[in-house]
Write a protein that holds these residues in place. Structure first.
Motif, PDB file in Angstrom:
ATOM      1  N   GLU A  33       0.829  -1.203   0.000  1.00 29.32           N
ATOM      2  CA  GLU A  33       0.000   0.000   0.000  1.00 29.32           C
ATOM      3  C   GLU A  33       0.864   1.253   0.000  1.00 29.32           C
ATOM      4  OE1 GLU A  33      -2.612  -0.698   3.353  1.00 29.32           O
ATOM      5  OE2 GLU A  33      -4.202  -1.430   2.021  1.00 29.32           O
ATOM      6  N   GLY A  34       1.921   1.247   0.776  1.00 29.76           N
ATOM      7  CA  GLY A  34       2.833   2.388   0.802  1.00 29.76           C
ATOM      8  C   GLY A  34       3.546   2.575  -0.521  1.00 29.76           C
ATOM      9  N   ALA A  35       4.022   1.477  -1.095  1.00 32.52           N
ATOM     10  CA  ALA A  35       4.756   1.558  -2.358  1.00 32.52           C
ATOM     11  C   ALA A  35       3.861   2.006  -3.507  1.00 32.52           C
ATOM     12  CB  ALA A  35       5.395   0.203  -2.683  1.00 32.52           C
ATOM     13  N   LEU A  36       2.606   1.597  -3.495  1.00 36.32           N
ATOM     14  CA  LEU A  36       1.690   2.023  -4.563  1.00 36.32           C
ATOM     15  C   LEU A  36       1.488   3.531  -4.568  1.00 36.32           C
ATOM     16  CD1 LEU A  36      -0.955  -0.849  -4.394  1.00 36.32           C
ATOM     17  CD2 LEU A  36       0.597  -0.369  -6.300  1.00 36.32           C
ATOM     18  N   GLU A  37       1.715   4.161  -3.431  1.00 41.31           N
ATOM     19  CA  GLU A  37       1.565   5.618  -3.338  1.00 41.31           C
ATOM     20  C   GLU A  37       2.643   6.379  -4.115  1.00 41.31           C
ATOM     21  OE1 GLU A  37      -1.004   7.378  -1.989  1.00 41.31           O
ATOM     22  OE2 GLU A  37      -1.902   5.383  -1.814  1.00 41.31           O
ATOM     23  N   VAL A  38       3.767   5.730  -4.433  1.00 45.11           N
ATOM     24  CA  VAL A  38       4.823   6.425  -5.182  1.00 45.11           C
ATOM     25  C   VAL A  38       4.514   6.484  -6.676  1.00 45.11           C
ATOM     26  CG1 VAL A  38       6.566   5.717  -3.499  1.00 45.11           C
ATOM     27  CG2 VAL A  38       6.358   4.446  -5.636  1.00 45.11           C
ATOM     28  N   LEU A  39       3.513   5.743  -7.118  1.00 46.54           N
ATOM     29  CA  LEU A  39       3.161   5.691  -8.538  1.00 46.54           C
ATOM     30  C   LEU A  39       2.234   6.845  -8.912  1.00 46.54           C
ATOM     31  CD1 LEU A  39       2.340   1.873  -8.852  1.00 46.54           C
ATOM     32  CD2 LEU A  39       4.554   3.009  -9.159  1.00 46.54           C
ATOM     33  N   THR A  40       2.280   7.201 -10.193  1.00 51.16           N
ATOM     34  CA  THR A  40       1.290   8.149 -10.697  1.00 51.16           C
ATOM     35  C   THR A  40      -0.055   7.431 -10.752  1.00 51.16           C
ATOM     36  OG1 THR A  40       1.561   7.541 -13.022  1.00 51.16           O
ATOM     37  CG2 THR A  40       3.034   9.278 -12.170  1.00 51.16           C
ATOM     38  N   GLU A  41      -1.117   8.181 -10.914  1.00 48.47           N
ATOM     39  CA  GLU A  41      -2.448   7.572 -10.979  1.00 48.47           C
ATOM     40  C   GLU A  41      -2.532   6.570 -12.138  1.00 48.47           C
ATOM     41  OE1 GLU A  41      -6.179   6.561  -9.721  1.00 48.47           O
ATOM     42  OE2 GLU A  41      -4.704   7.788  -8.694  1.00 48.47           O
ATOM     43  N   ASP A  42      -2.005   6.928 -13.302  1.00 55.07           N
ATOM     44  CA  ASP A  42      -2.032   6.030 -14.467  1.00 55.07           C
ATOM     45  C   ASP A  42      -1.237   4.750 -14.205  1.00 55.07           C
ATOM     46  OD1 ASP A  42      -3.663   7.683 -16.015  1.00 55.07           O
ATOM     47  OD2 ASP A  42      -1.960   8.714 -16.941  1.00 55.07           O
ATOM     48  N   GLU A  43      -0.069   4.888 -13.601  1.00 56.97           N
ATOM     49  CA  GLU A  43       0.752   3.716 -13.287  1.00 56.97           C
ATOM     50  C   GLU A  43       0.043   2.811 -12.279  1.00 56.97           C
ATOM     51  OE1 GLU A  43       5.090   5.937 -13.882  1.00 56.97           O
ATOM     52  OE2 GLU A  43       4.169   5.797 -11.889  1.00 56.97           O
TER      53      GLU A  43
ATOM     54  N   ILE B 234      -3.170   2.525 -11.772  1.00 57.71           N
ATOM     55  CA  ILE B 234      -4.297   1.858 -12.437  1.00 57.71           C
ATOM     56  C   ILE B 234      -3.805   0.649 -13.222  1.00 57.71           C
ATOM     57  CG2 ILE B 234      -5.991   2.114 -14.302  1.00 57.71           C
ATOM     58  CD1 ILE B 234      -6.373   5.036 -13.281  1.00 57.71           C
ATOM     59  N   VAL B 235      -2.729   0.815 -13.972  1.00 55.23           N
ATOM     60  CA  VAL B 235      -2.191  -0.279 -14.782  1.00 55.23           C
ATOM     61  C   VAL B 235      -1.747  -1.435 -13.880  1.00 55.23           C
ATOM     62  CG1 VAL B 235      -0.286  -0.981 -16.317  1.00 55.23           C
ATOM     63  CG2 VAL B 235      -1.554   1.138 -16.770  1.00 55.23           C
ATOM     64  N   ILE B 236      -1.031  -1.133 -12.812  1.00 60.54           N
ATOM     65  CA  ILE B 236      -0.555  -2.187 -11.904  1.00 60.54           C
ATOM     66  C   ILE B 236      -1.727  -2.921 -11.270  1.00 60.54           C
ATOM     67  CG2 ILE B 236       0.570  -2.568  -9.659  1.00 60.54           C
ATOM     68  CD1 ILE B 236       2.556  -2.367 -11.977  1.00 60.54           C
ATOM     69  N   LYS B 237      -2.714  -2.178 -10.801  1.00 63.48           N
ATOM     70  CA  LYS B 237      -3.868  -2.832 -10.162  1.00 63.48           C
ATOM     71  C   LYS B 237      -4.653  -3.677 -11.155  1.00 63.48           C
ATOM     72  CE  LYS B 237      -4.561   0.230  -6.236  1.00 63.48           C
ATOM     73  NZ  LYS B 237      -5.466   1.177  -5.556  1.00 63.48           N
ATOM     74  N   MET B 238      -4.836  -3.163 -12.370  1.00 66.15           N
ATOM     75  CA  MET B 238      -5.585  -3.933 -13.367  1.00 66.15           C
ATOM     76  C   MET B 238      -4.804  -5.183 -13.781  1.00 66.15           C
ATOM     77  SD  MET B 238      -7.238  -0.899 -15.710  1.00 66.15           S
ATOM     78  CE  MET B 238      -8.447  -1.888 -16.597  1.00 66.15           C
ATOM     79  N   LYS B 239      -3.506  -5.028 -13.995  1.00 69.56           N
ATOM     80  CA  LYS B 239      -2.683  -6.144 -14.476  1.00 69.56           C
ATOM     81  C   LYS B 239      -2.501  -7.223 -13.412  1.00 69.56           C
ATOM     82  CE  LYS B 239       0.595  -8.453 -16.669  1.00 69.56           C
ATOM     83  NZ  LYS B 239       0.141  -9.627 -17.341  1.00 69.56           N
ATOM     84  N   TRP B 240      -2.104  -6.828 -12.206  1.00 66.06           N
ATOM     85  CA  TRP B 240      -1.702  -7.829 -11.222  1.00 66.06           C
ATOM     86  C   TRP B 240      -2.780  -8.166 -10.204  1.00 66.06           C
ATOM     87  CZ3 TRP B 240       1.979 -10.576 -12.862  1.00 66.06           C
ATOM     88  CH2 TRP B 240       2.922 -10.031 -13.724  1.00 66.06           C
TER      89      TRP B 240
ATOM     90  N   HIS C 251       3.516   0.328 -17.347  1.00 59.15           N
ATOM     91  CA  HIS C 251       3.702  -0.888 -16.561  1.00 59.15           C
ATOM     92  C   HIS C 251       5.166  -1.072 -16.164  1.00 59.15           C
ATOM     93  CE1 HIS C 251       4.139  -5.374 -16.197  1.00 59.15           C
ATOM     94  NE2 HIS C 251       3.212  -5.106 -15.289  1.00 59.15           N
ATOM     95  N   LYS C 252       6.061  -0.947 -17.128  1.00 57.78           N
ATOM     96  CA  LYS C 252       7.491  -1.103 -16.843  1.00 57.78           C
ATOM     97  C   LYS C 252       7.988  -0.034 -15.871  1.00 57.78           C
ATOM     98  CE  LYS C 252       8.767  -3.498 -21.045  1.00 57.78           C
ATOM     99  NZ  LYS C 252       9.318  -3.410 -22.389  1.00 57.78           N
ATOM    100  N   ARG C 253       7.566   1.207 -16.088  1.00 60.06           N
ATOM    101  CA  ARG C 253       7.972   2.306 -15.212  1.00 60.06           C
ATOM    102  C   ARG C 253       7.445   2.050 -13.782  1.00 60.06           C
ATOM    103  NH1 ARG C 253       6.876   6.504 -18.466  1.00 60.06           N
ATOM    104  NH2 ARG C 253       4.697   6.535 -17.838  1.00 60.06           N
ATOM    105  N   ALA C 254       6.210   1.594 -13.672  1.00 59.08           N
ATOM    106  CA  ALA C 254       5.612   1.331 -12.364  1.00 59.08           C
ATOM    107  C   ALA C 254       6.353   0.210 -11.631  1.00 59.08           C
ATOM    108  CB  ALA C 254       4.132   0.977 -12.522  1.00 59.08           C
ATOM    109  N   LEU C 255       6.677  -0.871 -12.332  1.00 55.99           N
ATOM    110  CA  LEU C 255       7.414  -1.966 -11.693  1.00 55.99           C
ATOM    111  C   LEU C 255       8.790  -1.512 -11.218  1.00 55.99           C
ATOM    112  CD1 LEU C 255       6.552  -5.141 -13.816  1.00 55.99           C
ATOM    113  CD2 LEU C 255       5.802  -4.575 -11.494  1.00 55.99           C
ATOM    114  N   ASN C 256       9.451  -0.660 -11.998  1.00 50.48           N
ATOM    115  CA  ASN C 256      10.755  -0.129 -11.589  1.00 50.48           C
ATOM    116  C   ASN C 256      10.611   0.724 -10.323  1.00 50.48           C
ATOM    117  OD1 ASN C 256      12.300  -1.339 -13.602  1.00 50.48           O
ATOM    118  ND2 ASN C 256      11.970   0.350 -15.027  1.00 50.48           N
ATOM    119  N   LYS C 257       9.577   1.553 -10.273  1.00 47.59           N
ATOM    120  CA  LYS C 257       9.345   2.393  -9.096  1.00 47.59           C
ATOM    121  C   LYS C 257       9.027   1.535  -7.868  1.00 47.59           C
ATOM    122  CE  LYS C 257       7.607   6.658 -11.223  1.00 47.59           C
ATOM    123  NZ  LYS C 257       6.412   7.542 -11.319  1.00 47.59           N
ATOM    124  N   LEU C 258       8.206   0.517  -8.062  1.00 46.62           N
ATOM    125  CA  LEU C 258       7.866  -0.371  -6.947  1.00 46.62           C
ATOM    126  C   LEU C 258       9.104  -1.109  -6.451  1.00 46.62           C
ATOM    127  CD1 LEU C 258       4.444  -1.864  -8.120  1.00 46.62           C
ATOM    128  CD2 LEU C 258       4.830  -0.199  -6.276  1.00 46.62           C
TER     129      LEU C 258
END
Length: 156
Positions: free
Chosen positions: A82-92, A94-100, A124-131
């Motif tokens: 939950e904390g890590a998801l906060e570092v993502l942009t809204e679009d990122e 959404i993609v992570i939640k929909m995909k995984w 998706h790739k940018r979000a995984l790198n941030k996570l």
């Protein structure tokens, strides 16, 4: 955590979160008429001494020490994600939640959001790198969820 561990944790995120909430609802809060042994010295068994030290309210025997350990692991991974998801942009996010979490393909995400597959793939790739960066120093491990589907119910 590496990307593979992150995606594994995200796949089970809703199960972890639900299990944590159920455990927290199950454990009673000490009040009149409910036993609380947290102030008493533990017996010779390690779990009892551990519970006495941390002040776990007595639940009258419905959960085990292993349940408590699992709860702590699940709670840690839920809080970390939950904390890590906060570092993502809204679009990122959404993609992570929909995909995984919702198990939707990147193609389906692109179609549903009316954007190109290349854009979704980049997000998706940018979000995984941030996570991966955000969860780099976490000590949480991806908890194993027991598979109870193979348990047979015998009806007599």
């Amino acid at each position: 955590m590496n990307k593979e561990q992150i995606t594994q944790a995200l796949k089970s995120f809703l199960s972890y979160k639900y299990a944590v909430s159920r455990y927290e609802r199950h454990i009673s809060v000490p009040s009149a008429g409910i036993a609380n042994y947290s102030g008493m010295r533990g017996g010779s068994g390690a779990p009892e001494r551990f519970f006495a030290m941390v002040g776990k309210p007595a639940d009258m025997g419905h959960t085990s020490y292993q349940d408590y350990e699992d709860y702590l692991e699940y709670k840690t991974i839920v809080e970390d994600l939950e904390g890590a998801l906060e570092v993502l942009t809204e679009d990122e996010r959404i993609v992570i939640k929909m995909k995984w979490i919702k198990d939707i393909t990147l193609r389906q995400i692109a179609d549903q959001r009316n954007i190109s597959l290349a854009t979704v793939d980049r997000q998706h790739k940018r979000a995984l790198n941030k996570l991966s960066d955000a969860l780099r120093f976490t000590k949480a491990k991806v908890p194993h969820i027991e598979n109870h589907a193979s348990t047979k119910l015998i009806v007599s």
